[in-house]
Design a protein around this motif. Structure first.
Motif, PDB file in Angstrom:
ATOM      1  N   ARG A   1       0.860  -1.038   0.175  1.00  0.00           N
ATOM      2  CA  ARG A   1       0.110   0.212   0.017  1.00  0.00           C
ATOM      3  C   ARG A   1       0.820   1.400  -0.179  1.00  0.00           C
ATOM      4  NH1 ARG A   1      -5.403   1.199   3.021  1.00  0.00           N
ATOM      5  NH2 ARG A   1      -5.837   3.085   1.677  1.00  0.00           N
TER       6      ARG A   1
ATOM      7  N   VAL B   1      -2.635   6.128  -4.581  1.00  0.00           N
ATOM      8  CA  VAL B   1      -4.280   6.346  -4.406  1.00  0.00           C
ATOM      9  C   VAL B   1      -4.436   7.385  -3.212  1.00  0.00           C
ATOM     10  CG1 VAL B   1      -6.385   5.568  -4.345  1.00  0.00           C
ATOM     11  CG2 VAL B   1      -4.960   4.413  -5.619  1.00  0.00           C
TER      12      VAL B   1
ATOM     13  N   ASN C   1      -5.924   8.985   0.147  1.00  0.00           N
ATOM     14  CA  ASN C   1      -6.812   8.492   1.062  1.00  0.00           C
ATOM     15  C   ASN C   1      -7.617   9.460   1.881  1.00  0.00           C
ATOM     16  OD1 ASN C   1      -7.761   7.362   3.667  1.00  0.00           O
ATOM     17  ND2 ASN C   1      -6.016   5.951   3.598  1.00  0.00           N
TER      18      ASN C   1
ATOM     19  N   ARG D   1     -11.503   4.969  -9.575  1.00  0.00           N
ATOM     20  CA  ARG D   1     -10.683   5.405  -8.678  1.00  0.00           C
ATOM     21  C   ARG D   1     -11.167   6.016  -7.347  1.00  0.00           C
ATOM     22  NH1 ARG D   1      -5.929   9.060  -8.036  1.00  0.00           N
ATOM     23  NH2 ARG D   1      -4.462   7.118  -9.029  1.00  0.00           N
TER      24      ARG D   1
ATOM     25  N   ARG E   1     -11.659   3.805  -4.765  1.00  0.00           N
ATOM     26  CA  ARG E   1     -10.580   3.377  -4.143  1.00  0.00           C
ATOM     27  C   ARG E   1     -10.139   4.459  -3.089  1.00  0.00           C
ATOM     28  NH1 ARG E   1      -5.661   1.113  -6.340  1.00  0.00           N
ATOM     29  NH2 ARG E   1      -5.863   2.869  -8.146  1.00  0.00           N
ATOM     30  N   GLU E   2     -10.310   5.719  -3.608  1.00  0.00           N
ATOM     31  CA  GLU E   2      -9.836   6.801  -2.780  1.00  0.00           C
ATOM     32  C   GLU E   2     -10.704   6.908  -1.270  1.00  0.00           C
ATOM     33  OE1 GLU E   2      -8.270  10.175  -5.939  1.00  0.00           O
ATOM     34  OE2 GLU E   2     -10.281  10.571  -4.963  1.00  0.00           O
TER      35      GLU E   2
ATOM     36  N   GLY F   1     -11.566   4.206   0.176  1.00  0.00           N
ATOM     37  CA  GLY F   1     -11.143   2.790   0.508  1.00  0.00           C
ATOM     38  C   GLY F   1     -12.248   1.878   0.719  1.00  0.00           C
TER      39      GLY F   1
ATOM     40  N   ILE G   1      -7.880  -4.495 -11.316  1.00  0.00           N
ATOM     41  CA  ILE G   1      -8.570  -4.730 -10.193  1.00  0.00           C
ATOM     42  C   ILE G   1      -7.775  -5.886  -9.149  1.00  0.00           C
ATOM     43  CG2 ILE G   1     -10.571  -5.888  -9.105  1.00  0.00           C
ATOM     44  CD1 ILE G   1     -12.075  -4.476 -11.463  1.00  0.00           C
TER      45      ILE G   1
ATOM     46  N   TRP H   1      -4.596  -4.116  -7.657  1.00  0.00           N
ATOM     47  CA  TRP H   1      -5.479  -3.108  -6.561  1.00  0.00           C
ATOM     48  C   TRP H   1      -5.729  -4.104  -5.482  1.00  0.00           C
ATOM     49  CZ3 TRP H   1      -9.569  -0.360  -9.953  1.00  0.00           C
ATOM     50  CH2 TRP H   1      -8.847   0.372 -10.788  1.00  0.00           C
TER      51      TRP H   1
ATOM     52  N   MET I   1      -8.567  -5.247  -4.751  1.00  0.00           N
ATOM     53  CA  MET I   1      -9.862  -4.992  -4.514  1.00  0.00           C
ATOM     54  C   MET I   1     -11.004  -5.959  -4.780  1.00  0.00           C
ATOM     55  SD  MET I   1     -11.688  -1.429  -5.391  1.00  0.00           S
ATOM     56  CE  MET I   1     -12.280  -1.461  -6.934  1.00  0.00           C
TER      57      MET I   1
END
Lengths: 340, 340
Positions: free
Chosen positions: A10, A55, A57, B118, B121-122, B124, B144, B147, B149
């Motif tokens: 991360r 990315v 947060n 995106r 993802r920001e 979370g 993906i 990531w 995710m």
DNA sequence: GAAACATTTTAGATCGATCTAAGTGCAGGA
DNA sequence: TCCTGCACTTAGATCGATCTAAAATGTTTC
């Protein structure tokens, strides 16, 4: 990739800073497009972000600044296409401001709505667009003020102290009544459904006022079941009245659809044997035959406006409460004729 | 209450701890219902929370533990009631697990979808339920995976590497074709619309296979405009074909609704002059007249299942990819008859 | 009475960003 | 040479929770 590796992988601002040979603070300034950083440094940091796949947060940032970039939307019923369109308008405007919408369905239940509001506060939403569940007490508005949470009411209202975006239902009813009266109808029924809330009340009151002002009997109010399938089967209610109506105004598109089907089943021709005016004017109005004459309330535009008001209020919480009441438009199509 | 006061008023765990005369850590344990705290202490802390009106700050907690309790849902079109029902199923199951749904509308545009992913993802998100926009490249699946995710594909799929919940469209087409064939139809058209994606392809292939296996001509594929209003006006396309069909299978409920209206406009009786089979079977199928015979795909159940799979995958990211393909049901109503 | 143990409680570090206040160069003026 | 101002850059505190490891307390056992 295992969980451990992922965790290790991360990328945070510290990693970016190290890679670009600057401090955390500088990387943060680049992130926020501050004019303070030199252009050479800025480019180096941006390159590092790309290289590492950084990315942002938002959650971490939110801890420091009080902005979660999340807003909530609570509606009483998601499967109703009317609310889907409302949401669509909300999502579009909110999305364009870079924020994100948390969606929730109160099912028109006050306790559930309470739970959802709490959950949204836990998530630190910047504000909420609320279509209050039926029987919501106006005291909720005081709580919301205590919480200091920006809220915009849509379609239904519980308090004058909160922003509200809605529709001039009374004017809409007047348009419908006037139109039917102009065709010569005198026995006009209002087919209603669902629980009682401000939008319900305004429509009923609007109907009564419009009828009274034309010296027509405003008392033909008929309650239908809430399920679309059952409405068609309950069409007989229209004819069980002391005075049989020659025209019916429908509370929303669900009643209109149901009655349209039910009348067809009884071999009646809409527009000739009985005139029908819908409310809400979602896509169906154009799609059924005869095409439904209908009072349009424009849910998408309401959603957009509510989202805009909410964004404004978040930016300036001390604004006095505003009310935006959209006009309705009567779309004359094929479902009305002169009384037989 | 001014902004400053509000800020000062904000209650945190430290305040609760002070009020209850314990440490931050103990208060936190109470919050998480740990069995470690003594019952007397627990009660004191809980009372303090109530007294101060404490609200849990998920965002702060998230910084420490990697769980945001947020999941994302990306659909191509919010105003389509089919997707609204899908969302309703998602929201219900996710809400029941205490999580929250971020809603987004890709408008079937790949770049917009990218941006939304995106953004999620920001924020979370713990995972995403994605109905991929048309023309999404299967490479997205690799990203993906990079990531890390959790993602569940719904209704459309771009990769075998991700969970998928959908519908056996091919079987649905077979049901429709078989039913029409059993009534004696041989010239069956497939009325399609919209961009090409897996669900489109599977329906088209399913139609072709079903037709071929009965030695029928599978080539009557007719493209309609995407707007409901325009479909009715384009009904003539059905009759511009080399061989005039006696029955039409509709790609989704929008085509069915449009054609149902358009045929009515041309004075044709559905079920006698032309048979119609719908797809998706949303509420409208029951509501229009004649009632629409339709292949039901159960969007709410699909949403629920997708949400369940996502929750499982979040709990256990190393599960092998799963595919859940629901059966369709043919609801026979009134829109089909023997060929004239 | 002390050791061993179980039960509760806690101090302090931590997550990943932002903010404040202070620091580093460097150019130009006295 | 020294000072001032300007353009950047940064260390360290901070937001509100959780986690670890250790401390405090109470209980039992020898």
């Amino acid at each position: 990739m295992s969980f451990e590796e992922r965790k290790k992988t991360r990328v945070t601002l510290v990693d970016v800073a190290r890679q670009a040979n600057v401090s955390r603070a500088t990387a943060s300034l680049v992130l926020r497009k501050s004019p303070l950083v030199g252009s050479e440094t800025r480019m180096r940091v941006e390159q590092a972000m790309r290289d590492l796949g950084y990315v942002y947060n938002i959650g971490a940032a939110r801890l420091r600044v009080e902005r979660s970039q999340i807003i909530g939307a609570i509606v009483p019923n998601l499967t109703n296409p009317f609310f889907a369109e409302l949401l669509s308008g909300i999502e579009e405007v909110i999305g364009a401001t870079g924020k994100v919408v948390i969606l929730a369905n109160s099912g028109d239940q006050v306790e559930r709505q309470e739970m959802l509001l709490r959950r949204m506060r836990e998530h630190g939403v910047d504000g909420v667009i609320l279509c209050p569940a039926a029987r919501t007490e106006s005291a909720l508005s005081d709580q919301i003020a205590d919480w200091g949470m920006p809220v915009v009411q849509v379609l239904r209202h519980i308090s004058l102290g909160l922003d509200y975006v809605g529709v001039d239902y009374a004017a809409g009813m007047r348009q419908a009544v006037d139109y039917l009266a102009s065709l010569g109808h005198e026995k006009i029924a209002f087919a209603v459904l669902g629980p009682i809330h401000s939008a319900y009340q305004e429509r009923v009151d609007g109907f009564r006022d419009a009828m009274l002002s034309r010296n027509l009997d405003p008392r033909i109010l008929i309650h239908f079941p809430t399920q679309l399938g059952e409405i068609a089967n309950a069409t007989h209610l229209l004819f069980d009245q002391a005075t049989r109506p020659t025209a019916v105004i429908c509370f929303n598109h669900i009643v209109a659809l149901g009655l349209s089907a039910g009348l067809h089943d009884r071999g009646l021709t809409i527009g000739r044997d009985l005139s029908l005016v819908g409310f809400d004017d979602v896509a169906d109005a154009e799609a059924i035959r005869p095409k439904l004459t209908s009072v349009a309330t424009g849910p998408v535009a309401i959603g957009e406006m509510a989202a805009r008001l909410l964004v404004e209020r978040i930016g300036n919480p001390d604004l006095p409460p505003r009310r935006v009441v959209n006009d309705t438009t009567l779309h004359i199509r094929q479902s009305c004729g002169r009384p037989g």
